[in-house]
Design a protein around this motif. Sequence first.
Motif, PDB file in Angstrom:
ATOM      1  N   GLN A 108       0.833  -1.074   0.205  1.00 37.12           N
ATOM      2  CA  GLN A 108       0.136   0.087   0.394  1.00 37.12           C
ATOM      3  C   GLN A 108       1.113   1.202   0.050  1.00 37.12           C
ATOM      4  OE1 GLN A 108      -0.254  -2.645   2.151  1.00 37.12           O
ATOM      5  NE2 GLN A 108      -2.516  -3.827   1.059  1.00 37.12           N
ATOM      6  N   SER A 116       0.775   3.720  -2.955  1.00 40.20           N
ATOM      7  CA  SER A 116       0.999   5.202  -2.642  1.00 40.20           C
ATOM      8  C   SER A 116       1.800   6.199  -3.413  1.00 40.20           C
ATOM      9  CB  SER A 116       0.618   4.874  -1.200  1.00 40.20           C
ATOM     10  OG  SER A 116       0.920   6.822  -0.804  1.00 40.20           O
ATOM     11  N   ARG A 162       1.478   6.278  -7.514  1.00 37.38           N
ATOM     12  CA  ARG A 162       0.662   7.422  -7.575  1.00 37.38           C
ATOM     13  C   ARG A 162       1.317   8.763  -7.351  1.00 37.38           C
ATOM     14  NH1 ARG A 162      -3.358   5.669  -4.343  1.00 37.38           N
ATOM     15  NH2 ARG A 162      -2.818   7.344  -2.574  1.00 37.38           N
ATOM     16  N   TYR A 200      -2.544   0.423 -12.056  1.00 39.57           N
ATOM     17  CA  TYR A 200      -4.025   1.228 -10.757  1.00 39.57           C
ATOM     18  C   TYR A 200      -3.646  -0.346  -9.617  1.00 39.57           C
ATOM     19  CZ  TYR A 200      -7.933   1.943  -8.590  1.00 39.57           C
ATOM     20  OH  TYR A 200      -9.373   1.950  -7.880  1.00 39.57           O
ATOM     21  N   GLU A 223      -0.925   0.580  -7.402  1.00 40.22           N
ATOM     22  CA  GLU A 223      -1.082   2.111  -6.470  1.00 40.22           C
ATOM     23  C   GLU A 223      -2.180   2.109  -5.509  1.00 40.22           C
ATOM     24  OE1 GLU A 223      -0.133   4.834 -10.044  1.00 40.22           O
ATOM     25  OE2 GLU A 223      -2.243   5.009 -10.017  1.00 40.22           O
ATOM     26  N   GLN A 224      -2.889   0.727  -5.436  1.00 43.42           N
ATOM     27  CA  GLN A 224      -4.277   0.751  -4.937  1.00 43.42           C
ATOM     28  C   GLN A 224      -3.423  -0.346  -3.991  1.00 43.42           C
ATOM     29  OE1 GLN A 224      -6.933   2.375  -4.291  1.00 43.42           O
ATOM     30  NE2 GLN A 224      -6.033   3.495  -5.855  1.00 43.42           N
ATOM     31  N   GLU A 282      -3.035  -3.231  -3.816  1.00 39.99           N
ATOM     32  CA  GLU A 282      -3.907  -4.527  -4.537  1.00 39.99           C
ATOM     33  C   GLU A 282      -3.095  -5.863  -5.064  1.00 39.99           C
ATOM     34  OE1 GLU A 282      -7.255  -3.029  -5.997  1.00 39.99           O
ATOM     35  OE2 GLU A 282      -7.828  -2.603  -4.561  1.00 39.99           O
TER      36      GLU A 282
END
Length: 105
Positions: free
Chosen positions: A8, A12, A15, A40, A43-44, A46
């Motif tokens: 995470q 972050s 991003r 994406y 950046e999340q 995940e």
Amino acid sequence: MGKVRSAQSAGSIVRRVREEKGVSRAELSSETGIGTRTIYALEQGESRNFGLENYLKILAALGLDMSIDLKGSPAAIKQPDDLEAPLVPTFELADIWKLDGCGEK
């Protein structure tokens, strides 16, 4: 320089820097060969199996560097006098990698 201790926090940072530089996910995808959906997910926080090679591609595209803090790791063990090359430590990258040039404070 900020320490990254989770997917995470790595996502972050990616991003935030991408947005600060005005780079879209599509542009980053084109430059790195990594899909926009994968970026994406990174950046999340995940993307669990993103891979170091892909992280390095993204970091390079954003002008970031990665360093590894070996303080307190097996690399701190004294090298025998008869070895010319340094010992290679074993460690978990996800637990100790840092990004140069930006990061969480």
